[in-house]
Scaffold this active site. Sequence first.
Site, PDB file in Angstrom:
ATOM      1  N   GLY A 295       5.856   9.198  -2.309  1.00  0.00           N
ATOM      2  CA  GLY A 295       7.185   9.616  -2.751  1.00  0.00           C
ATOM      3  C   GLY A 295       7.277  10.144  -4.162  1.00  0.00           C
ATOM      4  N   GLU A 296       6.414   9.719  -5.040  1.00  0.00           N
ATOM      5  CA  GLU A 296       6.723   9.927  -6.450  1.00  0.00           C
ATOM      6  C   GLU A 296       5.849  10.916  -7.203  1.00  0.00           C
ATOM      7  OE1 GLU A 296       6.787   5.573  -6.733  1.00  0.00           O
ATOM      8  OE2 GLU A 296       8.400   5.915  -8.170  1.00  0.00           O
TER       9      GLU A 296
END
Lengths: 755, 169
Positions: free
Chosen positions: A712-713
Amino acid sequence: MTVTEETTTSGPGYKWVGTRPIRPDGLDKVTGKARFGADLALPGMLEGAVLRSPHAHARIVSIDTRAAAAMPGVKAIVTGADFPDPAELGGRPDEEMVAANIIARDKVLYEGHVVAAVAATSRKQAQRAAAAIEVEYQPLEHVLTVDEAMADDAPLLHPDLKTRGMDPAPEEPSNIASRISHERGDLDKGFAEADLVVERTFTTKPVHQGYIEPHAAVADAGENGRATIWCSSQGHFAMRTMTATVLGWEPSKLKVIPAEIGGGFGGKTVIYLEPLAVALSAKSGRPVRLVMDRDEVFRASGPTSGTKIRVKVGVTNDGQLTAAEAWMAYEAGAYPGSPVGAGGMTILAPYDIPNFSVEGFDVVVNKPKVAAYRAPGAPMAAFALESVLDELAAGIGMDPVELRLRNAAVEGTQASYGPKFPRIGFVETLEAIRDHDHYRAPLGPNQGRGVASGFWFNAGMNSSATVHVNEDGTMTVVVGTPDIGGSRASMGLMAAEEMGIDVAKIQSIVADTETVGFNDVTGGSRVTLATGAAVVEACRSIKADLRARAAKTWDCDIEEVEWVDGQAQHAGGGETPLSLQALARKSGRTGGPISATASLNARGVGAAFSTQVCDVEVDPETGEVTILRFTTAQDAGTAIHPSYVEGQMQGGVVQGIGWALNEEYIHDRDGRMENPGFLDYRIPVASDLPMIDTVVVEVPNPAHPYGVRGVGEVGIVPPLAAVANAIAAATGCRLVDLPMSPPRVLAAITGKADG
Amino acid sequence: MTRTHITCTINGDEVEFLCDQDETLLDALRDEVGLTGVKEGCGTGDCGACSVLLDGRVTCACLVFAPEVDGTTMVTVEGLAEAGQLHPLQQCFLEGAALQCGVCTPGFLVAAKALLDRNPDPTETEVRYALAGNLCRCTGYDKIIRAVLDAAADMQTATNGGSTAATTA
Ligand code: FES
Ligand code: FES
């Protein structure tokens, strides 16, 4: 526009993992049925409004609610006096800070700080009543940047705040909440060995997560000292804990039901409205809904830190990095807690540098308290470091990917922040970009190409999951981590793979705080890893149970029963296999309902790396930068549902592009935000962008059952520098201040600024 | 305050509701009519989450006063699927993973339908400009643009193949 390709190297013979089924919650989301935070209405529900400080820093002399309370339809008003004094919560300092941020007591610390909240029979009446509350303020001097806040004679936000992490501990209070540092080797020796040293100072502005759904909460306080909250968040268990703390309640008195969440990116891991809604509901005896307007979202939630970062790096002519020094100051907003710690840990993490020193400061300023934003603290750090690496590569005449390859961390490298890396895929992301046709495509006039890399830890933390086998042979997977970008689909895929049944037979749901065991937030790219591990573990218990039941049916030893392709098989082949459905039907006779729960603290997180290449064109007349082409290569470990892995990569890149080119909080001299709307706080729109090409690199995480790392990041970490490096290549000007908006770029290329 | 009585057609049904003089169409659709598929992202016309088709034109419901819609015909996201069949855009959004959180999706679907209604075979650039008033913070737009192009192609095939039935689930 460019033609794209979506490469996925296939996993080790999985049947379901790595496929792209339609997500279970998709139908509700394309037909308008899905219920987000603001969509719930209860019988008798009141609507709320919040009164916020117009001052960046002021003492509250008095609050008079009498006129407001007398207005028709007004049912409840709360102020700071209705909540326990944060200082007397007896909790940890960070809990006090959360509580103080929810509603001010004697001082307001930023424009937008809550002063009071009202519940009335309509939203408009609540807003009118809020406006009728009379507050007398005594304005105080404020500070807006780290430079102002760190100045010797700066006005103080918190008169008792003394810097942690200093030796000796300071006697005097200041706006510096803490200092962090990391060191290794001999810095002077390292710089002496270098043939080229570059030192630059970079600044970035606060930027907002920019989720499209504003914060919203509905609360219904019952008569038995309990309350139910419906809200959209990245973790309803965390909402429960924090809300209980602010109210001075036991967490078990609160039930939090997760609504669908319309984006979070870290910004919905914290509470804003929930305690206000519960307090208003308790006072009025009716359900209360509170929804933020967009300008409240900007003024009072998020953002992430503005920063000032100085970086100095040395390199030899053959491309060995010899030393690095970083000084970093991050705005925390009104209360301590900037992500400078993560910034300091990530800034050098991708590289094996023998001598370094990193020093960071968490600095309070009169702006909203910062909240997590996708790889918190890392993008600004990478902007600084990766820009300097680009300059070093150019200075020694080396290809920038080659420079990174020569210094890349690999398995066994002692990470700059401490531990030794297990198997990681940084080199593979660099090679994927180096070998991509994008990297060799021709460029035209006023065009340039930039590359940059990034690192993120990923998180593990606590997850629980329960799996039920239904009597029709389907399965229900119950998790407690909100689905923010397709995690129900990936849970279903892992369960299908584990059980050997069709993913269509698995229903994944996100349950409330009383229906499933404790879960930490959806954040830190941890859900597919940790909740996924819990789902896999629960499925494995179920398989063992099913085998035992088949053994009982066949009157044989469990060792003689195998679970293959969704059914129990007798090893000797002497029995007709028993399907999941058959076993479910007779569960009443073999030991009762079939279900299993797994709760775990996930270990063995797998670090994520991303390398990106960006082509820009710079308009020499206007300074406008157009992104022509963008390719991102990221190590996902294993892509469980590749479409949503690509989606995370693309979304992170585009947020990074917005941060690089347009987005910034603009404050006037009085500390009031001048651009609290999407017209003036400009996030990227479809016509600003090309397709974002993705290369999903898969270097499995050895510590996860399916090799998951978390995706996700890290995608938001490299774009800031990738864009800056591309602009430098196109124009010959090194931009060090974000955002690289047209006026700044124009000033740089016409020689009116640093270049 | 006296409330205004409105009669209009929404998603093929005749609908009546009462609203305040200064109530937005967005609030009326959500609070009076119960169509919460229409989302509020900004309330100022900048995000497109509240997009509806008002007499065939894509419109930000937050910028229209509810009393103005008397006698009009509207389509919201709730009205895109017909007779249990998803619109090809809905199907392509699902298959192409063109949503992450999904809060922007209703507005994108409505705006994309308006585009395909008037331009059944748009280029990528035309799609990007037609949807430039709709913000998505999750996807980076890539999969949304592809889903719209895929839906256009599917609808062309369906039309050219002489069939009127849309491709559906
Ligand atoms: S809510 Fe209408 S455009 Fe954003
Ligand atoms: S999918 Fe979340 S805003 Fe578009």
